[in-house]
Enzyme design. Structure first.
Site, PDB file in Angstrom:
ATOM      1  N   CYS A  12       0.806  -1.076   0.070  1.00 33.03           N
ATOM      2  CA  CYS A  12       0.022  -0.238   0.111  1.00 33.03           C
ATOM      3  C   CYS A  12       0.836   1.088  -0.221  1.00 33.03           C
ATOM      4  O   CYS A  12       2.131   1.212   0.207  1.00 33.03           O
ATOM      5  CB  CYS A  12      -0.881   0.020   1.243  1.00 33.03           C
ATOM      6  SG  CYS A  12       0.111   0.064   2.786  1.00 33.03           S
ATOM      7  N   HIS A  75       3.916   1.493  11.214  1.00 32.28           N
ATOM      8  CA  HIS A  75       2.662   1.258  12.155  1.00 32.28           C
ATOM      9  C   HIS A  75       2.744   2.487  13.420  1.00 32.28           C
ATOM     10  O   HIS A  75       1.788   2.745  14.034  1.00 32.28           O
ATOM     11  CB  HIS A  75       2.947   0.134  12.850  1.00 32.28           C
ATOM     12  CG  HIS A  75       2.724  -1.190  11.974  1.00 32.28           C
ATOM     13  ND1 HIS A  75       3.716  -1.885  11.828  1.00 32.28           N
ATOM     14  CD2 HIS A  75       1.342  -1.788  11.631  1.00 32.28           C
ATOM     15  CE1 HIS A  75       3.070  -2.884  11.064  1.00 32.28           C
ATOM     16  NE2 HIS A  75       1.944  -2.866  10.867  1.00 32.28           N
ATOM     17  N   GLU A 127       0.376  -0.844  16.091  1.00 36.69           N
ATOM     18  CA  GLU A 127      -0.448   0.657  15.618  1.00 36.69           C
ATOM     19  C   GLU A 127      -1.286   1.101  16.834  1.00 36.69           C
ATOM     20  O   GLU A 127      -1.595   2.105  17.043  1.00 36.69           O
ATOM     21  CB  GLU A 127      -1.235   0.382  14.376  1.00 36.69           C
ATOM     22  CG  GLU A 127      -1.943   1.458  14.094  1.00 36.69           C
ATOM     23  CD  GLU A 127      -3.010   1.089  12.841  1.00 36.69           C
ATOM     24  OE1 GLU A 127      -4.080   1.811  12.966  1.00 36.69           O
ATOM     25  OE2 GLU A 127      -2.652   0.489  12.057  1.00 36.69           O
ATOM     26  N   THR A 165      -6.622   1.173  11.456  1.00 31.11           N
ATOM     27  CA  THR A 165      -6.577   1.636  10.073  1.00 31.11           C
ATOM     28  C   THR A 165      -6.849   0.249   9.141  1.00 31.11           C
ATOM     29  O   THR A 165      -7.357   0.741   8.158  1.00 31.11           O
ATOM     30  CB  THR A 165      -5.517   2.130   9.619  1.00 31.11           C
ATOM     31  OG1 THR A 165      -4.323   1.762   9.719  1.00 31.11           O
ATOM     32  CG2 THR A 165      -5.336   3.679  10.261  1.00 31.11           C
ATOM     33  N   SER A 222       0.731 -10.254  10.100  1.00 34.90           N
ATOM     34  CA  SER A 222       0.058  -9.002   9.395  1.00 34.90           C
ATOM     35  C   SER A 222      -1.427  -8.864   9.655  1.00 34.90           C
ATOM     36  O   SER A 222      -2.193  -9.934   9.201  1.00 34.90           O
ATOM     37  CB  SER A 222       0.648  -9.115   7.912  1.00 34.90           C
ATOM     38  OG  SER A 222      -0.149  -8.068   7.511  1.00 34.90           O
TER      39      SER A 222
END
Length: 282
Positions: A12, A75, A127, A165, A222
């Protein structure tokens, strides 16, 4: 066998930016060590490549030598850890994903003044630890709607609802709507889920309906990759989450006419291509 690849599989924007920045620092360092506070992204193959180039993962600020260069991972980190780093007189290079940084600042801006944070996310994710550190009047962290339902919300308090997120946007919107329609409850809804996450999940959902089997490529640690596998499985489509092509049981797939492939936001393109090549060889 027909192999279909999701359009947005792989890195991303936030991950790409973080790795580009780290690549420049490694090149400029000319062999001198560079420290990262925690893994730059959740992909062991990428981390191994950087370790071979002299990049050192530090688990605490104390492990970063005074005066050294330290990179903040995609993160993000907690406010307390960032303050500890600055006290050590180190050179900070912030590679926090812009979407994560935006979420941190939104939480900081809208909490406080008796407005408590309700955060939908994974308790042990870096995160999430960073996000809750920006809450100015306490927080409640939940990983499912059931956990939130068990939490006593008071009409005498005000709340802010936000999410990690990479969380499931559909489920988050259901949670938000339920809170929004609860009588006498003051809840401010923050849109913190990344658009790239929504797009990947939508593609995984659509692709799973078109194929006989799904393969999701990416690190086992992940969170966004694991959710892609969950989205595919929710359609009733058989699915395997693998880190590399070596984890894929090709014999298991010989009976399927079509296979869909997608990948997490921290998965390098070469790992995706290796999986596709192996499937096409069948």
């Amino acid at each position: 066998m027909e192999v279909k690849l999701a359009e947005t599989a792989g890195f991303c924007m936030g991950v790409d930016l973080a790795l580009r920045r780290l690549d420049k620092l490694v090149k400029a360092a000319k062999g001198k060590p560079i420290h990262i506070l925690g893994p730059i992204i959740h992909n062991p193959q990428v981390l191994k490549r950087y370790a071979e180039q002299g990049v050192i993962i530090a688990e605490t600020p104390e492990e970063v030598p005074s005066g050294a260069c330290v990179v903040i991972r995609a993160h993000g980190i907690t406010r307390e850890v960032e303050e500890a780093l600055r006290k050590r007189n180190v050179v900070i290079k912030d590679a926090t994903c812009p979407r994560v940084k935006k979420a941190q600042l939104l939480i900081q801006r809208h909490t406080g003044e008796d407005r408590e944070l309700l955060l939908y996310g994974e308790a042990d994710h870096p995160e999430v630890k960073g996000l809750v550190s920006y809450a100015r009047d306490g927080h409640f962290l939940f990983g499912s709607p059931e956990e939130l339902e068990a939490y006593p919300l008071s009409p005498e308090k005000k709340y802010v609802l936000a999410a990690q997120t990479t969380q499931d946007r559909v489920l988050f919107e259901m949670i938000a709507e339920k809170l929004r329609t609860t009588p006498d409850l003051d809840v401010l809804i923050l849109e913190t889920i990344c658009d790239a996450t929504k797009l990947r999940q939508n593609e995984a959902n659509q692709l799973a309906r078109q194929v006989d089997f799904m393969v999701v490529v990416g690190g086992y640690n992940s969170g966004n990759t694991r959710r892609l596998a969950q989205v595919a499985e929710e359609n009733g489509t058989p699915c395997r989450h693998v880190e590399t092509v070596d984890d894929l049981d090709l014999k298991e797939l010989r009976g399927y006419g079509s296979v869909g492939v997608t990948a997490g936001a921290s998965t390098p393109r070469r790992l995706i291509d290796q999986v596709i090549a192996a499937l096409k060889a069948l």
